[in-house]
Design a protein around this motif. Structure first.
Motif, short mmCIF file in Angstrom:
data_model
loop_
_atom_site.label_atom_id
_atom_site.label_comp_id
_atom_site.label_asym_id
_atom_site.label_seq_id
_atom_site.Cartn_x
_atom_site.Cartn_y
_atom_site.Cartn_z
N VAL A 285 12.40 1.30 -1.23
CA VAL A 285 11.92 1.47 0.14
C VAL A 285 12.65 0.52 1.08
O VAL A 285 13.09 0.91 2.17
CB VAL A 285 10.39 1.27 0.21
CG1 VAL A 285 9.90 1.25 1.65
CG2 VAL A 285 9.69 2.36 -0.58
N ARG B 225 0.84 -1.21 0.00
CA ARG B 225 0.00 0.00 0.00
C ARG B 225 0.86 1.25 0.00
O ARG B 225 0.58 2.21 -0.71
CB ARG B 225 -0.93 0.00 1.21
CG ARG B 225 -2.13 -0.93 1.06
CD ARG B 225 -3.22 -0.64 2.09
NE ARG B 225 -2.70 -0.46 3.44
CZ ARG B 225 -2.74 -1.38 4.39
NH1 ARG B 225 -3.27 -2.56 4.15
NH2 ARG B 225 -2.26 -1.13 5.59
N PHE B 226 1.93 1.24 0.82
CA PHE B 226 2.80 2.41 0.92
C PHE B 226 3.48 2.70 -0.42
O PHE B 226 3.47 3.85 -0.88
CB PHE B 226 3.86 2.19 2.01
CG PHE B 226 4.78 3.36 2.19
CD1 PHE B 226 4.43 4.41 3.00
CD2 PHE B 226 6.00 3.39 1.54
CE1 PHE B 226 5.27 5.50 3.17
CE2 PHE B 226 6.86 4.47 1.69
CZ PHE B 226 6.49 5.53 2.51
N THR B 227 4.08 1.70 -1.01
CA THR B 227 4.80 1.93 -2.27
C THR B 227 3.85 2.35 -3.38
O THR B 227 4.17 3.22 -4.18
CB THR B 227 5.61 0.69 -2.69
OG1 THR B 227 4.74 -0.46 -2.75
CG2 THR B 227 6.75 0.41 -1.73
N GLU B 228 2.68 1.75 -3.41
CA GLU B 228 1.71 2.11 -4.45
C GLU B 228 1.22 3.54 -4.27
O GLU B 228 1.17 4.32 -5.22
CB GLU B 228 0.53 1.14 -4.43
CG GLU B 228 -0.44 1.37 -5.57
CD GLU B 228 -1.54 0.32 -5.61
OE1 GLU B 228 -2.67 0.71 -5.96
OE2 GLU B 228 -1.27 -0.85 -5.32
N SER B 229 0.90 3.92 -3.03
CA SER B 229 0.35 5.25 -2.81
C SER B 229 1.39 6.36 -2.99
O SER B 229 1.04 7.50 -3.26
CB SER B 229 -0.27 5.35 -1.41
OG SER B 229 0.73 5.28 -0.41
N HIS B 230 2.67 6.02 -2.83
CA HIS B 230 3.73 7.02 -2.98
C HIS B 230 4.48 6.90 -4.31
O HIS B 230 5.43 7.65 -4.56
CB HIS B 230 4.73 6.91 -1.82
CG HIS B 230 4.16 7.39 -0.52
ND1 HIS B 230 3.39 6.58 0.29
CD2 HIS B 230 4.25 8.58 0.09
CE1 HIS B 230 3.04 7.26 1.35
NE2 HIS B 230 3.53 8.48 1.27
N GLY B 231 4.09 5.96 -5.12
CA GLY B 231 4.73 5.78 -6.42
C GLY B 231 6.19 5.37 -6.32
O GLY B 231 7.02 5.79 -7.13
N LEU B 232 6.49 4.54 -5.33
CA LEU B 232 7.86 4.10 -5.11
C LEU B 232 8.02 2.62 -5.45
O LEU B 232 7.05 1.86 -5.42
CB LEU B 232 8.25 4.32 -3.65
CG LEU B 232 8.23 5.77 -3.16
CD1 LEU B 232 8.38 5.81 -1.65
CD2 LEU B 232 9.32 6.57 -3.85
#
Length: 91
Positions: A33, A21-28
């Motif tokens: 990460v 979720r974090f990588t998807e929402s921040h485009g990373l």
């Protein structure tokens, strides 16, 4: 010749979901990460004294656990020393 290496680590399903979720929402990218997290962790461990690092998990026997619950449910009255400390008067 590449300057990259691959590692393997087993993590909980909940942590993987948070990472996704974090990588998807921040485009990373996950690789970025994870590498940054490892670098920050190792730097913190190098710079901070051991007593500054609190273990993620404490293991208590039943008697100690019951005592912690009792203190949380019925905390003792603050001492004069604690009152002074909270007022900024303690040493």
């Amino acid at each position: 010749m590449s300057d990259q290496s691959q590692i393997s680590a087993t993590i909980s399903a909940a942590t993987k979901e948070k990472l996704d979720r974090f990588t998807e929402s921040h485009g990373l990218k996950k690789n970025f990460v994870v590498e940054q997290a490892l670098l920050y962790f190792m730097e913190a461990r190098r710079e901070l004294p051991e007593e500054a690092l609190i273990p993620a998990r404490l293991v208590l026997d039943d008697k100690a656990f019951d005592r912690v619950v009792e203190l949380l449910e019925h905390p003792p009255a603050p001492t004069n020393a604690l009152r002074e400390l909270m007022r900024g008067q303690g040493r």
